[in-house]
Structure formats: structure tokens, C-alpha cells
Design a protein around this motif. Structure first.
Motif, PDB file in Angstrom:
ATOM      1  N   UNK A   1       0.915  -1.123   0.144  1.00 56.73           N
ATOM      2  CA  UNK A   1      -0.103   0.071  -0.224  1.00 56.73           C
ATOM      3  C   UNK A   1       0.775   1.431   0.038  1.00 56.73           C
ATOM      4  N   UNK A   2       2.130   0.927   0.059  1.00 58.62           N
ATOM      5  CA  UNK A   2       3.109   2.034   0.141  1.00 58.62           C
ATOM      6  C   UNK A   2       4.483   1.754  -0.394  1.00 58.62           C
ATOM      7  N   UNK A   3       4.953   2.404  -1.275  1.00 58.20           N
ATOM      8  CA  UNK A   3       6.494   1.921  -2.022  1.00 58.20           C
ATOM      9  C   UNK A   3       7.549   3.132  -1.373  1.00 58.20           C
ATOM     10  N   UNK A   4       8.637   2.893  -0.977  1.00 54.76           N
ATOM     11  CA  UNK A   4       9.543   3.963  -0.760  1.00 54.76           C
ATOM     12  C   UNK A   4      10.610   3.375  -1.587  1.00 54.76           C
ATOM     13  N   UNK A   5      11.321   4.744  -2.320  1.00 52.98           N
ATOM     14  CA  UNK A   5      12.513   4.461  -3.244  1.00 52.98           C
ATOM     15  C   UNK A   5      13.341   5.427  -2.677  1.00 52.98           C
ATOM     16  N   UNK A   6      14.882   5.220  -3.354  1.00 48.95           N
ATOM     17  CA  UNK A   6      15.785   6.106  -3.227  1.00 48.95           C
ATOM     18  C   UNK A   6      16.323   6.795  -4.232  1.00 48.95           C
ATOM     19  N   UNK A   7      17.403   7.215  -4.247  1.00 48.90           N
ATOM     20  CA  UNK A   7      18.088   7.808  -5.564  1.00 48.90           C
ATOM     21  C   UNK A   7      18.141   6.845  -6.805  1.00 48.90           C
TER      22      UNK A   7
ATOM     23  N   UNK B   1      10.109   6.095 -11.123  1.00 52.30           N
ATOM     24  CA  UNK B   1       9.239   6.372  -9.939  1.00 52.30           C
ATOM     25  C   UNK B   1       7.860   6.184 -10.516  1.00 52.30           C
ATOM     26  N   UNK B   2       7.507   6.561 -11.655  1.00 51.66           N
ATOM     27  CA  UNK B   2       6.346   6.659 -12.113  1.00 51.66           C
ATOM     28  C   UNK B   2       5.772   5.114 -12.317  1.00 51.66           C
ATOM     29  N   UNK B   3       6.823   4.280 -12.749  1.00 47.66           N
ATOM     30  CA  UNK B   3       6.319   2.791 -13.029  1.00 47.66           C
ATOM     31  C   UNK B   3       5.928   2.322 -11.472  1.00 47.66           C
ATOM     32  N   UNK B   4       6.882   2.467 -10.305  1.00 43.89           N
ATOM     33  CA  UNK B   4       6.120   2.159  -9.295  1.00 43.89           C
ATOM     34  C   UNK B   4       5.046   2.637  -8.843  1.00 43.89           C
ATOM     35  N   UNK B   5       4.740   3.898  -9.120  1.00 42.14           N
ATOM     36  CA  UNK B   5       3.462   4.623  -8.628  1.00 42.14           C
ATOM     37  C   UNK B   5       2.374   3.972  -9.306  1.00 42.14           C
ATOM     38  N   UNK B   6       2.304   3.288 -10.489  1.00 45.08           N
ATOM     39  CA  UNK B   6       1.099   2.518 -10.909  1.00 45.08           C
ATOM     40  C   UNK B   6       1.028   1.416 -10.068  1.00 45.08           C
ATOM     41  N   UNK B   7       1.981   0.801  -9.147  1.00 41.87           N
ATOM     42  CA  UNK B   7       1.444  -0.146  -8.321  1.00 41.87           C
ATOM     43  C   UNK B   7       0.917   0.140  -6.982  1.00 41.87           C
ATOM     44  N   UNK B   8       1.617   1.394  -6.458  1.00 44.94           N
ATOM     45  CA  UNK B   8       1.115   2.028  -5.164  1.00 44.94           C
ATOM     46  C   UNK B   8       1.594   3.316  -4.942  1.00 44.94           C
ATOM     47  N   UNK B   9       0.890   3.995  -4.091  1.00 47.14           N
ATOM     48  CA  UNK B   9       1.498   5.438  -3.827  1.00 47.14           C
ATOM     49  C   UNK B   9       3.149   5.044  -3.384  1.00 47.14           C
ATOM     50  N   UNK B  10       3.916   5.895  -4.117  1.00 41.90           N
ATOM     51  CA  UNK B  10       5.460   5.868  -4.082  1.00 41.90           C
ATOM     52  C   UNK B  10       5.927   7.162  -3.447  1.00 41.90           C
ATOM     53  N   UNK B  11       6.859   7.023  -2.701  1.00 38.68           N
ATOM     54  CA  UNK B  11       7.561   8.184  -2.040  1.00 38.68           C
ATOM     55  C   UNK B  11       8.952   8.070  -2.308  1.00 38.68           C
ATOM     56  N   UNK B  12       9.487   9.063  -2.980  1.00 41.19           N
ATOM     57  CA  UNK B  12      10.942   8.883  -3.332  1.00 41.19           C
ATOM     58  C   UNK B  12      11.786   9.976  -2.531  1.00 41.19           C
ATOM     59  N   UNK B  13      12.747   9.297  -1.620  1.00 40.28           N
ATOM     60  CA  UNK B  13      13.460  10.232  -0.507  1.00 40.28           C
ATOM     61  C   UNK B  13      14.012  11.370  -1.548  1.00 40.28           C
ATOM     62  N   UNK B  14      14.111  12.547  -0.770  1.00 39.03           N
ATOM     63  CA  UNK B  14      14.901  13.807  -1.254  1.00 39.03           C
ATOM     64  C   UNK B  14      16.352  13.557  -1.502  1.00 39.03           C
ATOM     65  N   UNK B  15      16.979  13.999  -2.561  1.00 39.07           N
ATOM     66  CA  UNK B  15      18.306  13.689  -2.950  1.00 39.07           C
ATOM     67  C   UNK B  15      19.259  14.458  -1.933  1.00 39.07           C
ATOM     68  N   UNK B  16      18.766  15.458  -1.203  1.00 41.81           N
ATOM     69  CA  UNK B  16      19.523  16.204  -0.346  1.00 41.81           C
ATOM     70  C   UNK B  16      20.105  15.434   1.123  1.00 41.81           C
ATOM     71  N   UNK B  17      19.027  14.479   1.184  1.00 41.66           N
ATOM     72  CA  UNK B  17      19.429  13.653   2.395  1.00 41.66           C
ATOM     73  C   UNK B  17      19.812  12.119   2.208  1.00 41.66           C
ATOM     74  N   UNK B  18      20.489  11.805   0.910  1.00 39.37           N
ATOM     75  CA  UNK B  18      20.742  10.480   0.714  1.00 39.37           C
ATOM     76  C   UNK B  18      22.089  10.083   1.294  1.00 39.37           C
TER      77      UNK B  18
END
Length: 316
Positions: free
Chosen positions: A113-119, A126-143
Motif C-alpha cells: 500500500x506504499x512504496x519507498x525508493x531512493x536515488x 518512479x512513475x512505474x512504481x507509482x502505478x502499483x502503489x503510492x510511491x515516496x521518493x526520498x529527497x536527494x539532499x538527505x541521501x
């Protein structure tokens, strides 16, 4: 007779009303489950903009980020896997493996029900993952900051208090280890090297490497000048450059598998070469064999594993 008919008619109307009400309630329940209310979701901002996510997600996939989920006592629904790199065995997860080079079928079947991804996820992925479930991409500045990553993921999962506990313990571990290493190692130089088993080359990891740079920036070890001055995350050393690798200590791991993996044995023989044996740390017995699965990860649990290794190797 008329009275009997009258009561029958009234009874019929009451029955129809009850059935209609039940049907309405059922339809409303189904509608609510299919269409979450505002209380069930919230809007957060990630690297690519605003995204609507579950308020309290229950089935989370965190591609490359499973380390942080387990630290937060959240079991991911899948674990990333790469045919060449394997997976993060140190986590000991018993969940389906999701081949990040293949199809999305395993991820679909896991029903996150949620997907989390990094850089590693660009806009297209990101769009591909978003078709499966809401997707949160971590911000580049914290990686490059495991503390900020675990805090962010905890916020996304709506359990911020757990991150505070983890970060406090992490800070304490780093502070204590740094003091011990300052005393036992001092200014002696350290280099982190990967044996690339495919082409039998050595890759030196620099200070800016997201996997191993923390042993310098957090634990306070002194990088060898080649690692200190490197602008890239890592560089393959030419044969001419290997004699320049005169670090006091070398940490070594293979690019794939383990030191026991059958297909690695031919490459490992390179470590018997005359060239490698001329390196000072090799001659002095100060090469430390590391576990690739967490030395090639910069996540918070992986870093703590590295720090356990450093204490075992360097603190007498």
C-alpha cells in the motif's frame, strides 16, 4: 379479511425498507473501503513533488531501503535482489525477493500500500512504481545521511518517535567508537578496497562513497590520500597505481557473493600475486576481510555492523 391483507401489505413494506437500508449500508461500506477518506490518507512532499500516501501504511515495500524498515521494526513485503549483487543477507529477512532487474510481478503480488525508493529511482522508474502503489521518493539532499533517512522514513510511516530512539543510539555508538579508534589507530591511514571478481581488478572507495565514507566522516579514521582526494565514489586502480596504495590498513571485500562463493575463487587467486603482496598492509598482515552485504550499504543498520567490525579489528 381486509385487515389481514392490510397487515400483510404493511409487513411487506417494512421488509422492503429493512432490505433497502441493509443494501445501502453495504454499498456505503464497500464505497468507503474502495475510496479512502481524507483521514485514511495524507499528502507529503518527496523529491518529485506532492504525493498522497496512506496515513498508516500496513504493507510497505522499500526498494534498497529495507535496512531502515527493519531498524524501525517494520517488516517489508519484499526484499530487493540483483542477480549480480545478491541481496542484503545480513538483514535475515524471510520475504519474497524482488529482482530489481526484472519484471514488477513479484512486487505486484506483494500488494504494497506504499512504496519507498531512493536515488536509484529516476522519474521514469518512479512513475512505474507509482502505478502499483503510492510511491515516496526520498529527497536527494538527505541521501548521504542515514540519520535523516531513518527520520524521513519514520515520518512517512507515521512513527516518528521510533526514529528518535534509533538516532540517539546511533549517535552514542559513533561517539564511543570514535574515541576508541582515536586512541588505538590515531593517524594511521585506512583504505577500503573491493575486489571486482568479473575482471580481477581492485576498486578503491573514496571518502564520498555512500557505502563506506562513514568510517572516515563519522568514526574518524584517516583515509589514505588516494581515497581522501578522490572525487568519484570509487575508482578502479591501475596496476601502476597499486604500489601507491601504501595505507597502514586495508579493508577488503568482493564485488559479488562471498569469499567462499565458487565462481569467485579464480579472482581471489589474484590476491596471491606478487604485485598485491608488495602492498605494505599485506606484508604487515593488516588486511581485514569484510562482509560485502553490509560493507556495500550505507544504511543505518549496515553502518552499525561496520562499526562492530572496526572495533573488532582495531580496538585492542
Amino acid at each position: 379479511m381486509r385487515i389481514s391483507r392490510y397487515f400483510t401489505f404493511v409487513l411487506f413494506l417494512v421488509l422492503m425498507f429493512v432490505l433497502s437500508a441493509c443494501g445501502s449500508n453495504e454499498a456505503q461500506t464497500n464505497s468507503e473501503s474502495e475510496n479512502p477518506t481524507k483521514e485514511d490518507t495524507r499528502v507529503v512532499e518527496d523529491e518529485f513533488g506532492e504525493v498522497t500516501i496512506p496515513t498508516n501504511p500496513q504493507r510497505v515495500a522499500a526498494i534498497y531501503m529495507e535496512d531502515y524498515l527493519t531498524a524501525l521494526d517494520v517488516k517489508p513485503v519484499v526484499q530487493w535482489y540483483h542477480p549480480s549483487w545478491g541481496k542484503q543477507d545480513y538483514l535475515g529477512l524471510d520475504v519474497p525477493e524482488f529482482d530489481v532487474t526484472g519484471s514488477m510481478e513479484t512486487l505486484l503480488q506483494a500488494k504494497p500500500d506504499l512504496i519507498i525508493v531512493d536515488g536509484a529511482a529516476d522519474k521514469a522508474k518512479y512513475e512505474e512504481y507509482s502505478k502499483i502503489a503510492p510511491t515516496y521518493r526520498l529527497k536527494e539532499e538527505i541521501l548521504q545521511d542515514p540519520r535523516e533517512i531513518v527520520k524521513t522514513i519514520a515520518d512517512v510511516l507515521n512513527i516518528p518517535e521510533k526514529a528518535n530512539e534509533i538516532v540517539d543510539k546511533y549517535e552514542e555508538r559513533v561517539t564511543n567508537l570514535k574515541a576508541k579508534l582515536d586512541e588505538s589507530v590515531g593517524d594511521e591511514t585506512v583504505a577500503v578496497v573491493r575486489l571486482n571478481v568479473a575482471d580481477k581488478t581492485l576498486a578503491l572507495f573514496g571518502m564520498k562513497n555512500r557505502y563506506t565514507g562513514y568510517i572516515y566522516t563519522e568514526a574518524g579514521l584517516t583515509p589514505h590520500p588516494l581515497a581522501r582526494d578522490m572525487t568519484e565514489f570509487h575508482e578502479v586502480l591501475s596496476e601502476e597505481a597499486i604500489p601507491e596504495l601504501d595505507a597502514d590498513h586495508i579493508i577488503l571485500f568482493p564485488s559479488n557473493g562471498t569469499w567462499e562463493t565458487e565462481e569467485n575463487q579464480e579472482a581471489i587467486k589474484w590476491l596471491d600475486s606478487t604485485l598485491w603482496k608488495t602492498v605494505p598492509a599485506v606484508k604487515n598482515g593488516q588486511v581485514y576481510i569484510a562482509d560485502r552485504t553490509y560493507w556495500q550499504s550505507g544504511a543505518i543498520t549496515a553502518n552499525l555492523r561496520k562499526y562492530d567490525d572496526l572495533e573488532k579489528w582495531f580496538v585492542k
